[in-house]
Design an enzyme around this catalytic site. Structure first.
Site, PDB file in Angstrom:
ATOM      1  N   GLY A 113      -8.332  -0.239  -4.242  1.00 54.35           N
ATOM      2  CA  GLY A 113      -8.172   0.690  -5.349  1.00 54.35           C
ATOM      3  C   GLY A 113      -8.940   1.986  -5.189  1.00 54.35           C
ATOM      4  O   GLY A 113      -8.443   3.060  -5.538  1.00 54.35           O
ATOM      5  N   SER A 114     -10.158   1.928  -4.679  1.00 61.29           N
ATOM      6  CA  SER A 114     -10.959   3.148  -4.559  1.00 61.29           C
ATOM      7  C   SER A 114     -10.334   4.122  -3.579  1.00 61.29           C
ATOM      8  O   SER A 114     -10.278   5.335  -3.845  1.00 61.29           O
ATOM      9  CB  SER A 114     -12.388   2.803  -4.132  1.00 61.29           C
ATOM     10  OG  SER A 114     -13.073   2.139  -5.169  1.00 61.29           O
ATOM     11  N   ASN A 137     -11.396  -0.914 -17.012  1.00 65.25           N
ATOM     12  CA  ASN A 137     -11.996  -2.033 -16.285  1.00 65.25           C
ATOM     13  C   ASN A 137     -13.154  -2.687 -17.025  1.00 65.25           C
ATOM     14  O   ASN A 137     -13.509  -3.823 -16.721  1.00 65.25           O
ATOM     15  CB  ASN A 137     -12.478  -1.565 -14.902  1.00 65.25           C
ATOM     16  CG  ASN A 137     -13.392  -0.364 -14.983  1.00 65.25           C
ATOM     17  OD1 ASN A 137     -13.013   0.690 -15.487  1.00 65.25           O
ATOM     18  ND2 ASN A 137     -14.621  -0.518 -14.503  1.00 65.25           N
ATOM     19  N   GLN A 165      -6.702  -2.888 -12.799  1.00 61.82           N
ATOM     20  CA  GLN A 165      -6.961  -3.986 -13.734  1.00 61.82           C
ATOM     21  C   GLN A 165      -5.694  -4.530 -14.389  1.00 61.82           C
ATOM     22  O   GLN A 165      -5.657  -5.689 -14.802  1.00 61.82           O
ATOM     23  CB  GLN A 165      -7.938  -3.526 -14.823  1.00 61.82           C
ATOM     24  CG  GLN A 165      -9.333  -3.220 -14.338  1.00 61.82           C
ATOM     25  CD  GLN A 165     -10.100  -4.459 -13.901  1.00 61.82           C
ATOM     26  OE1 GLN A 165      -9.816  -5.570 -14.324  1.00 61.82           O
ATOM     27  NE2 GLN A 165     -11.083  -4.258 -13.041  1.00 61.82           N
ATOM     28  N   HIS A 209      -7.409  -7.999  -4.850  1.00 57.95           N
ATOM     29  CA  HIS A 209      -8.443  -8.980  -5.187  1.00 57.95           C
ATOM     30  C   HIS A 209      -8.666  -9.159  -6.685  1.00 57.95           C
ATOM     31  O   HIS A 209      -9.439 -10.027  -7.084  1.00 57.95           O
ATOM     32  CB  HIS A 209      -9.755  -8.643  -4.477  1.00 57.95           C
ATOM     33  CG  HIS A 209     -10.529  -7.511  -5.063  1.00 57.95           C
ATOM     34  ND1 HIS A 209     -11.626  -7.709  -5.855  1.00 57.95           N
ATOM     35  CD2 HIS A 209     -10.380  -6.176  -4.958  1.00 57.95           C
ATOM     36  CE1 HIS A 209     -12.134  -6.541  -6.217  1.00 57.95           C
ATOM     37  NE2 HIS A 209     -11.378  -5.586  -5.691  1.00 57.95           N
ATOM     38  N   THR A 228      -4.749   0.627  11.799  1.00 59.11           N
ATOM     39  CA  THR A 228      -3.945  -0.567  12.023  1.00 59.11           C
ATOM     40  C   THR A 228      -3.779  -1.338  10.720  1.00 59.11           C
ATOM     41  O   THR A 228      -4.750  -1.592  10.004  1.00 59.11           O
ATOM     42  CB  THR A 228      -4.614  -1.472  13.077  1.00 59.11           C
ATOM     43  OG1 THR A 228      -4.761  -0.738  14.290  1.00 59.11           O
ATOM     44  CG2 THR A 228      -3.787  -2.719  13.329  1.00 59.11           C
ATOM     45  N   CYS A 230     -18.998  -2.126  -9.728  1.00 58.88           N
ATOM     46  CA  CYS A 230     -19.338  -1.016  -8.830  1.00 58.88           C
ATOM     47  C   CYS A 230     -20.592  -0.277  -9.273  1.00 58.88           C
ATOM     48  O   CYS A 230     -21.159   0.498  -8.509  1.00 58.88           O
ATOM     49  CB  CYS A 230     -18.160  -0.035  -8.753  1.00 58.88           C
ATOM     50  SG  CYS A 230     -16.624  -0.808  -8.202  1.00 58.88           S
TER      51      CYS A 230
END
Length: 399
Positions: free
Chosen positions: A72-73, A153, A181, A203, A239, A326
């Site tokens: 997400g970041s 979040n 979220q 995740h 990759t 975070c």
């Protein structure tokens, strides 16, 4: 003592079904998708199959609109920096966002301000909802992009995304939403909701860490964030994380397939927990009670420090948080709670509990037993709580 994981907004346990689908690409088909030989071809085939399926589950018109990232970041950074840098030459140097976005958005905006871009940070009001009319009023001739998160979040409030998307479309301004979220918990259709760019990650929905995506509507010009190889149609070098991509696809599919039943269960548990915790003296629920994620409970308890509450919860087997993972190392009160108008002394006493389908009604029973005991224990030692009670007694005496 029970062990309860109640911090699913920070991350979730990978689902066994998801891990099973990932394993062949960690062991048997481990080749580089850019290679020409068989195990590389199998990996490439898995990536493109996942891209097609994810596009369908997000309502995207074309599979080629899905770009895989590290999470997400990265997706948030790419959305803002990529659009702003691409449109800078056209004089588009204005960004609109809200005061309670994830720091992946807020810090990116601060970085862009150093480059000469201007940012309007919208208020979100006490219920934690952005008003669409505020978005419209903030749009200027030089607005490059509007970025409003789909669901917060920390306090879980769900934003009026479709209405904001319609406003942006009317004014021909690009609209990005951070759906990290909300994906898997609300029905998303990027076409119907007029979403131009969307970030999500695996995740948060029982997928693997380190894999996410950015949806970019076809026709949008966006500069690259990561340069190097020709992966992701020359737009995102590196990759491909084949096992992660397969896991992201599997996790999103599972979430979409079970959404109605799962969210109904979570909403029932959430509301019972909120009702029970509100019986504690001087407690409050943060954010709108209705327009919020089904598994999110964010409370404040006056007269205590959130860090002490979390440590005591951990000692009692409950994993919780005071906000974004975070920023968990920070001693400052949550910027989200300050944005909805809470004073520092109340915002410091916050607790976020976030649940998944793995949680049970018995977990709620245990939390409802333990939290009041901990709050009472901490208040008994708190000078702040003593001051509150003295002030109450003085006010009562004057009446």
């Amino acid at each position: 003592m029970r062990e309860i994981y109640a911090d699913n907004s920070a991350t979730t346990k990978i689902a066994p079904e998801v891990l099973d689908k990932m394993m062949p690409y960690l062991t048997t088909y481990y080749g580089n998708p850019s290679s020409l030989y068989k195990i590389g071809g199998k990996a490439k085939e898995a990536v493109e199959k996942a891209r097609e399926n994810i596009a369908k589950n997000l309502g995207a018109a074309h599979a080629s609109e899905i770009y895989f990232t590290s999470g997400g970041s990265e997706s948030d950074n790419w959305a803002l920096k990529g659009v702003c840098h691409a449109l800078k030459a056209k004089g588009k140097k204005h960004i609109i966002t809200s005061k309670f976005e994830h720091h992946a958005i807020l810090h990116t905006c601060k970085a862009l301000e150093k480059e000469g871009f201007e940012v309007t940070y919208l208020d979100v009001y006490e219920n934690g909802i952005v008003h669409p009319e505020d978005v419209e009023n903030a749009i200027r001739e030089d607005t490059a992009i509007v970025s409003i998160m789909y669901a917060n979040n920390e306090i879980g409030t769900i934003q009026p995304i479709k209405e904001i998307g319609e406003i942006c479309k009317k004014h021909k301004v690009l609209f990005h939403t951070d759906a990290v979220q909300s994906a898997g918990y609300v029905k998303i259709n990027v076409v119907e909701q007029n979403i131009d760019l969307l970030s999500m990650t695996a995740h948060k929905i029982h997928g693997p860490k380190g894999c996410g995506l950015l949806y970019i509507r076809r026709g949008i010009r966006i500069d690259n964030l990561i340069e190097g190889g020709a992966q992701e149609r020359n737009k995102r070098a590196g990759t491909e994380n084949v096992p992660g991509i397969v896991g992201l696809d599997a996790a999103l599919q599972m979430a979409v397939d079970t959404m109605d039943e799962r969210c109904a269960k979570l909403t029932k548990m959430r509301d019972r927990l909120i009702d029970g915790l509100l019986k504690i003296e001087r407690s409050r629920i943060n954010g709108d009670r209705v327009h919020r994620l089904p598994g999110n409970v964010n409370m404040c308890f006056e007269g205590i420090e959130g860090e002490s509450l979390l440590l005591k919860l951990d000692l009692n087997g409950i994993s919780a948080s005071s906000g974004s993972a975070c920023t968990s190392g920070s001693l400052d009160p949550s910027h989200v709670l300050l944005a909805i108008g809470l004073p520092h002394e109340i915002a410091h006493g916050s607790m976020r509990l976030s649940f998944s389908d793995d949680n049970t009604e018995e977990d709620i029973d245990y939390i409802l037993k333990v939290v009041p005991e901990i709050v009472n224990y901490l208040r008994a030692m708190s000078p702040l709580w003593e001051d509150i009670k003295k002030r109450e007694a003085a006010e009562a005496a004057q009446k």
